[in-house]
Write an enzyme that holds these catalytic residues in place. Sequence first.
Site, PDB file in Angstrom:
ATOM      1  N   LYS A 236       0.844  -1.186   0.000  1.00  0.00           N
ATOM      2  CA  LYS A 236       0.000   0.000   0.000  1.00  0.00           C
ATOM      3  C   LYS A 236       0.882   1.240   0.000  1.00  0.00           C
ATOM      4  CE  LYS A 236      -3.894   1.905   2.735  1.00  0.00           C
ATOM      5  NZ  LYS A 236      -4.731   1.644   3.936  1.00  0.00           N
TER       6      LYS A 236
ATOM      7  N   SER B  50      -9.393   1.610   3.042  1.00  0.00           N
ATOM      8  CA  SER B  50      -8.595   2.405   2.130  1.00  0.00           C
ATOM      9  C   SER B  50      -7.588   1.597   1.325  1.00  0.00           C
ATOM     10  CB  SER B  50      -7.861   3.507   2.902  1.00  0.00           C
ATOM     11  OG  SER B  50      -6.980   2.947   3.879  1.00  0.00           O
TER      12      SER B  50
ATOM     13  N   SER C 115      -9.726  -0.741   7.162  1.00  0.00           N
ATOM     14  CA  SER C 115      -9.149  -0.615   5.824  1.00  0.00           C
ATOM     15  C   SER C 115      -8.430  -1.839   5.285  1.00  0.00           C
ATOM     16  CB  SER C 115      -8.202   0.591   5.778  1.00  0.00           C
ATOM     17  OG  SER C 115      -8.939   1.794   5.865  1.00  0.00           O
TER      18      SER C 115
END
Length: 453
Positions: free
Chosen positions: A78, A157, A181
């Site tokens: 990420k 996210s 997330s």
Amino acid sequence: MPANPRSIAQLSVLLQSGALDPVALLEETLDAVEVYPDKAVFTVLTKERARAEAEASRRRLREGRSLGALDGVPIAWKDLFDMAGLPTTAGSRVLADAAPAERDAAVVRALAGAGMVSIGRVNMSEFAFSGLGINPHYGTPRNPAAPVGEHRIPGGSSSGSAAAVAAGLVPVSIGTDTGGSVRIPAAFTGIVGYKASRGRHSMEGVFPLARTLDSLGPLCRTVQDAVWVDAAMRGRPASEALPRADLAGLSLVIPETVFFDGAEPEVVAAFEAGVERLAKAGARIRREAFPEFAEIFAVMARHGALVTAEAFVLHRERIKGEAAAGMDPRVVKRTLLGEKITLADYLETQAARERLTAAVEARLGPESLLISPTLPHVAPLTQPLVDDEELFFATNGKTLRNTLVGNFLDWCGVSLPCGTGAAGMPAGLLVSGPRGSDARVLAVASVVEGLVG
């Protein structure tokens, strides 16, 4: 999408036996990413680094010096994790010109030390401040589980992490979880997502959102894969054994408060079908009201959300200055809400957090774990959420509702696919436990996975 996406465990057998070469696997992976039609999944490919790591893995394996089960396995990160030589942009254009990181984040170093091959960074909600995964700067990844021709959100996210794994591009991607997330995108895309207890892994070199809530964990294909990666991120052998979990007599509690409110009937049906299979396998299951869960939301309504308060402190200069014009207006709007949260509000919330955590754990009991639907709905279509701000915020709130309870209580949890809901989209079952019960939660999730998957 590959016809048969492979897990870490499957790849490891091939790599360790010599049936698969790490360099060949890397090139296959890079080729798959290059031809994959959705260009919003990866934000950058670290080809030079990956090739050097794959070559080193090849030498070790040929010389009988394997670093363990993860040696040669590709991984994506990420866009919150520092990678040496790259700016950490956190899904935002305003950080595109930030100074490159001088060294890898601690967990990036740990997995490199286990022989994993970092192929690049994946997309995310800007500054990790949304559970939907929509990003106006780098595009919104498509949910690979959606019917052909439909663009549904991947969840956020950690949107790119989930999309990359669900599409079979990589076997694992590391995400972060402040309000759901990791678990949200895992449930939306039909994969496994493990949110660790806060503090289990080092957050050094990880761009924060709210430090008293932030944690991290892998999105992958199986619980076994999550176990191996978790161990390696803590500097332990991937082969480290978990405690044994036997469903016979295992105590599981289904919360009757909050988690099922407004849930789609198909999601509830998929969850209940999984519960029935667990009960037939010998698990002891009880349903119980948790008034503390409702109180969490009352505290947030009265004093404001911790994530909003901490995000405002982190970003206040940015959103009060020229940089705000280059940010997603929805992120700016949500962050600005933190300006109204006073120090007294913040301290009151933290005190309530301690009290409610103790009360919930006493009600749950030392021998039980919580099981629930990960989310109350399946992944919705993307475009209506882009077009309608009111719908965006309402959906974001509902999407985060179940999972943020775990962050508030500082719990750990594993989301597992448990069938499908509306439109044939994946539904998730969440196994959760108090902070520090990670090994037990993972062990139980591994057993549950075999019955509800």
